[in-house]
Design a protein around this motif. Structure first.
Motif, PDB file in Angstrom:
ATOM      1  N   UNK A 130     -29.319 -36.169 -25.831  1.00 48.00           N
ATOM      2  CA  UNK A 130     -30.028 -36.565 -26.993  1.00 48.00           C
ATOM      3  C   UNK A 130     -30.843 -37.659 -26.846  1.00 48.00           C
ATOM      4  N   UNK A 131     -30.698 -38.660 -25.751  1.00 47.98           N
ATOM      5  CA  UNK A 131     -31.578 -39.639 -25.123  1.00 47.98           C
ATOM      6  C   UNK A 131     -32.709 -39.113 -24.462  1.00 47.98           C
ATOM      7  N   UNK A 132     -32.629 -37.830 -23.868  1.00 54.47           N
ATOM      8  CA  UNK A 132     -33.710 -37.242 -23.264  1.00 54.47           C
ATOM      9  C   UNK A 132     -34.749 -36.886 -24.330  1.00 54.47           C
ATOM     10  N   UNK A 133     -34.211 -36.260 -25.404  1.00 53.12           N
ATOM     11  CA  UNK A 133     -34.839 -35.740 -26.291  1.00 53.12           C
ATOM     12  C   UNK A 133     -35.554 -37.001 -27.201  1.00 53.12           C
ATOM     13  N   UNK A 134     -35.103 -38.165 -27.283  1.00 55.46           N
ATOM     14  CA  UNK A 134     -35.698 -39.179 -27.987  1.00 55.46           C
ATOM     15  C   UNK A 134     -37.197 -39.560 -27.484  1.00 55.46           C
ATOM     16  N   UNK A 135     -37.267 -39.396 -26.332  1.00 54.79           N
ATOM     17  CA  UNK A 135     -38.727 -39.494 -25.515  1.00 54.79           C
ATOM     18  C   UNK A 135     -39.707 -38.268 -26.092  1.00 54.79           C
ATOM     19  N   UNK A 136     -39.307 -37.428 -26.713  1.00 56.92           N
ATOM     20  CA  UNK A 136     -40.143 -36.492 -27.314  1.00 56.92           C
ATOM     21  C   UNK A 136     -40.097 -36.334 -28.915  1.00 56.92           C
ATOM     22  N   UNK A 137     -38.877 -36.655 -29.377  1.00 54.60           N
ATOM     23  CA  UNK A 137     -38.957 -36.575 -30.836  1.00 54.60           C
ATOM     24  C   UNK A 137     -38.229 -37.886 -31.235  1.00 54.60           C
TER      25      UNK A 137
END
Length: 294
Positions: A130-137
């Motif tokens: 989820x933290x990795x996705x936070x850099x995109x969305x």
């Protein structure tokens, strides 16, 4: 001394001083003596016959008595042997029960440890993804729940796992928190910088895009070095961002604030590497504790 009178009485003579006196024996005693003399043969015959019988009966009684005592001794020994065997059986049953209880307890502890470790790994991986996705969305509201699940999953491991696993657990938790803090602090700026690339069409040419990139880089270098011209470069970076009409004030502010910190990519790569090392170490130690190493 004995003597017989004329009337058939037996006299017993005794000496007293220098004289002799005669005392008549009792008639009953005389009769006994006469009876014994007259029936001596018969008495002897009866004695000869009855003595072996009496001796036999006595021997039989004595043998029976000895046998009875032997039987009692055997019964007592049998009772003691039975009690010893019963005690040994009871002790064996208790020991077997203790071993079974210990095995059941060990299995239950192992199951709890396995479940706790698996839950922590799952919570960490879900949070990191989820933290990795936070850099995109941007966050859709799930981050707080995932972080709380990670915090709660750590508790059972610290309670159930051996103390030897605690350092690896703490390191895994620390590196996970570092990734979380980094994403929360800088993912918005990263998304805004990525959006600049998609807005290149708003600039007159590629040279203008390179100028914006250079202005932001120069401001970051000066800000991190606390150079004297930091504010001048800050103003230049603001002017560069104003070339993008679609950039919001919040996005511009996030980009400028991010320039006060070191470059994101190398920092993020380093934290991700530390986290992966902590994850590998935790898994290796957990497998050793659970006895599942190849």
């Amino acid at each position: 001394m004995f003597s017989l009178t004329g009337r058939g009485e037996v006299m017993c003579s005794t000496s007293a001083g220098d004289g002799t006196s005669f005392v008549p024996m009792a008639r009953e005693d005389q009769r006994v003596m006469d009876f014994l003399r007259e029936h001596s043969t018969i008495l002897l015959t009866l004695f000869t016959i009855l003595f072996p019988v009496v001796v036999g009966l006595g021997g039989t009684w004595l043998g029976s008595h000895i046998q009875a005592k032997g039987g009692l001794a055997q019964a007592k020994a049998a009772k003691e042997a039975a009690e010893t065997a019963a005690a040994a059986t009871l002790q064996a049953v208790r020991e077997q029960s203790d071993r079974t209880a210990a095995a059941s307890h060990a299995a239950a502890v192992r199951d709890r440890r396995t479940a706790a470790i698996a839950d922590l790994l799952r919570a960490v991986r879900e949070l990191v993804r989820a933290l990795d996705r936070l850099y995109i969305h941007p966050d859709t509201g799930s981050m707080n729940g995932l972080y709380e699940a990670f915090v709660h999953a750590r508790g059972p491991v610290e309670l159930c796992a051996p103390t030897t696993l605690i350092p690896a657990t703490e390191r895994l938790a620390a590196t996970t928190r570092n990734l979380s803090d980094l994403a929360r602090d800088r993912s918005e700026a990263h998304r805004a910088r990525a959006r600049l690339v998609t807005l290149q069409h708003e600039l007159p040419d590629l040279t203008a895009m390179m100028g914006v990139t250079e202005a932001l880089r120069a401001f970051r270098v000066a800000a991190c070095a606390e150079a004297f011209d930091t504010m001048t470069l800050h103003d230049a970076a603001i002017e560069a961002l104003r070339q993008f009409p679609s950039i919001t004030s919040d996005e511009a502010a996030a980009i400028l604030l991010d320039c006060w910190q070191e470059e994101l990519r190398p920092l993020r790569d380093r934290l991700r590497e530390e986290h992966q090392e902590a994850m590998n170490d935790f898994i290796e130690q957990a497998r050793a504790i659970l006895g599942v190493n190849d």
